[in-house]
Design a protein around this motif. Structure first.
Motif, PDB file in Angstrom:
ATOM      1  N   GLU A 318       0.829  -1.207   0.000  1.00 21.22           N
ATOM      2  CA  GLU A 318       0.000   0.000   0.000  1.00 21.22           C
ATOM      3  C   GLU A 318       0.862   1.255   0.000  1.00 21.22           C
ATOM      4  OE1 GLU A 318      -3.241   0.444  -0.428  1.00 21.22           O
ATOM      5  OE2 GLU A 318      -3.213  -1.702  -0.859  1.00 21.22           O
ATOM      6  N   ALA A 319       1.994   1.212   0.703  1.00 20.14           N
ATOM      7  CA  ALA A 319       2.896   2.368   0.712  1.00 20.14           C
ATOM      8  C   ALA A 319       3.491   2.606  -0.666  1.00 20.14           C
ATOM      9  CB  ALA A 319       4.001   2.140   1.741  1.00 20.14           C
ATOM     10  N   VAL A 320       3.843   1.513  -1.368  1.00 21.38           N
ATOM     11  CA  VAL A 320       4.377   1.650  -2.729  1.00 21.38           C
ATOM     12  C   VAL A 320       3.296   2.203  -3.654  1.00 21.38           C
ATOM     13  CG1 VAL A 320       5.280   0.389  -4.720  1.00 21.38           C
ATOM     14  CG2 VAL A 320       6.092  -0.177  -2.429  1.00 21.38           C
ATOM     15  N   ARG A 321       2.074   1.712  -3.533  1.00 23.52           N
ATOM     16  CA  ARG A 321       0.977   2.214  -4.369  1.00 23.52           C
ATOM     17  C   ARG A 321       0.765   3.714  -4.162  1.00 23.52           C
ATOM     18  NH1 ARG A 321      -4.405  -1.220  -3.884  1.00 23.52           N
ATOM     19  NH2 ARG A 321      -4.992   0.287  -5.484  1.00 23.52           N
ATOM     20  N   ARG A 331      11.413   8.171  -8.637  1.00 28.03           N
ATOM     21  CA  ARG A 331      12.229   6.982  -8.356  1.00 28.03           C
ATOM     22  C   ARG A 331      11.693   5.757  -9.102  1.00 28.03           C
ATOM     23  NH1 ARG A 331      12.319   6.942  -1.888  1.00 28.03           N
ATOM     24  NH2 ARG A 331      10.240   7.848  -2.286  1.00 28.03           N
ATOM     25  N   THR A 332      12.585   4.811  -9.350  1.00 35.62           N
ATOM     26  CA  THR A 332      12.157   3.585 -10.001  1.00 35.62           C
ATOM     27  C   THR A 332      11.267   2.783  -9.056  1.00 35.62           C
ATOM     28  OG1 THR A 332      14.022   2.246  -9.218  1.00 35.62           O
ATOM     29  CG2 THR A 332      14.344   3.512 -11.253  1.00 35.62           C
ATOM     30  N   ILE A 333      10.528   1.835  -9.641  1.00 33.91           N
ATOM     31  CA  ILE A 333       9.640   1.004  -8.836  1.00 33.91           C
ATOM     32  C   ILE A 333      10.438   0.204  -7.814  1.00 33.91           C
ATOM     33  CG2 ILE A 333       8.043  -0.949  -8.917  1.00 33.91           C
ATOM     34  CD1 ILE A 333       7.112   0.044 -11.647  1.00 33.91           C
ATOM     35  N   LEU A 334      11.578  -0.330  -8.231  1.00 30.40           N
ATOM     36  CA  LEU A 334      12.387  -1.137  -7.318  1.00 30.40           C
ATOM     37  C   LEU A 334      12.934  -0.294  -6.172  1.00 30.40           C
ATOM     38  CD1 LEU A 334      13.393  -3.972  -6.790  1.00 30.40           C
ATOM     39  CD2 LEU A 334      15.427  -3.470  -8.176  1.00 30.40           C
TER      40      LEU A 334
END
Length: 375
Positions: A318-321, A331-334
């Motif tokens: 959820e934090a990444v979303r 920033r990149t997804i990774l």
């Protein structure tokens, strides 16, 4: 020429096994497990060396040695099981564990007549064996297959139990999940299947040369995985009991669930949420919450759904979303995944897709397209 080629392969693999065994014996990480693995690999090296010498010299005495090491596979499955047990539970080999070597002892007793046979009898038996007549037969091969594979399966059950308990206690469980054990077990099962097919059916391609050539390759696989493995945090007896208690319907005071859940929500929110710590454990969360670990574990399992690993990684996804939905985020997804506490790209991708229903890159592209169309 064929035997000469395999002889060279076997000798090379036997030397590799000897060096690998010494390296494993001296390795400090996972000491008890690696010493069992060293013995196993060392026996495999002796097995291959004797086979190489027999096929090179074809003498009765080497045939006697050949028939002796032919019994070693009755040790391999049980040694694999004992290795995995030591790895996951920290249990060293003890005298009572000799019961797992019973298969080898029984077969040694059954075949003792060959080991005490005179040279003339050995020569005649070796000649019949080389001519394709199998004096042992399927009555030997099928029990060996079933006996050994049962130990491999038992070892995989130990690994599965270890992983389940790890997910109850650590948010970085995948990093310690012993994936190489699956590769080692799969390689062994493939070899045993080839051996039983070769024993029951005549297929020119599936000969003894190929079979023991695969064993030689297996030694290299073991070396690759075992020397590079990280220290494994085995489960002490107290932790195993606690994990078992979590699975059982123990009479825990459910009236405190709401306050514990509220405290967990508080710890996982704010400017520095607790889930951002990559190697977060349930023990750390319990200490920060002020509640006993068993109660925190019960709330996570019974109120919040899933294991501790599931709970923490849901919050991380959820934090990444949330960050992916920020147009200013570059920033990149990774990089975002690591910033939110994930320690593995594969773990992040699997957790994200399971929770969101699409890959992280697909999710970002969809958000970008939606933002562009709105603009």
């Amino acid at each position: 020429m064929l035997f000469s080629l395999w002889t060279f392969v076997y000798i090379a693999a036997a030397v590799q096994a000897g060096l690998l065994g010494l390296a494993l014996w001296r390795r400090a990480a996972n000491r008890e497990a690696n010493r069992l693995l060293a013995v196993w690999v060392g026996l495999t090296g002796i097995d291959l060396a004797v086979k190489a010498m027999f096929w090179h010299l074809l003498t009765p005495e080497w045939f006697r040695a050949y028939r002796f090491v032919a019994l070693f596979p009755f040790l391999y499955g049980s040694l694999f099981y004992l290795y995995v047990r030591a790895l996951t539970q920290g249990r060293a080999f003890r005298p009572r564990d000799a019961v797992h070597l019973a298969g080898f002892v029984v077969m040694l007793a059954i075949n003792s007549y060959v080991l005490t046979m005179d040279e003339a009898g050995l020569g005649a038996m070796a000649a019949r064996w080389l001519a394709g007549e199998r004096t042992i037969g399927a009555w030997f091969d099928l029990p060996l297959f079933l006996y050994s594979v049962s130990y491999v399966v038992a070892a995989l059950v130990l690994v599965r139990t270890y992983r389940r308990r790890l997910r109850q206690r650590r948010s970085d469980a995948d990093r310690l999940s012993l994936r190489w054990i699956n590769a080692m077990a799969g390689f062994q099962i493939a070899i045993w299947c080839l051996a039983i097919v070769q024993a029951l059916f005549y297929l020119p391609v599936l000969n003894y040369g190929l079979l023991f050539g695969l064993i030689a390759a297996w030694v290299c696989v073991v070396g690759w995985f075992s020397l590079g493995q990280p220290p494994v945090q085995d489960e002490p007896a107290s932790a195993q009991i606690a994990a078992a208690d979590d699975d059982a319907p123990t009479p825990i005071d459910s009236s405190r669930y709401a306050e514990v859940e509220a405290r967990l929500a508080q710890l996982m929110a704010g400017e520095t949420p607790l889930y951002l710590e990559p190697a977060l454990t349930i023990g750390q969360v319990a200490r920060r919450s002020g509640y006993p670990e068993y109660l925190v574990s019960a709330v996570i399992n019974r109120r919040l759904g899933g294991s501790f690993w599931d709970y923490v990684n849901r919050l991380r996804v959820e934090a990444v979303r949330e960050r992916l939905g920020d147009p200013a985020e570059t920033r990149t997804i990774l990089d975002l995944a690591y910033a939110c506490g994930f320690t593995s790209k594969s773990t992040f991708n699997a957790a994200f897709k399971r929770q969101v229903g699409e890959t992280p890159s697909g999710y970002r592209r969809r958000l970008a397209a939606a933002t562009g169309s709105m603009a």
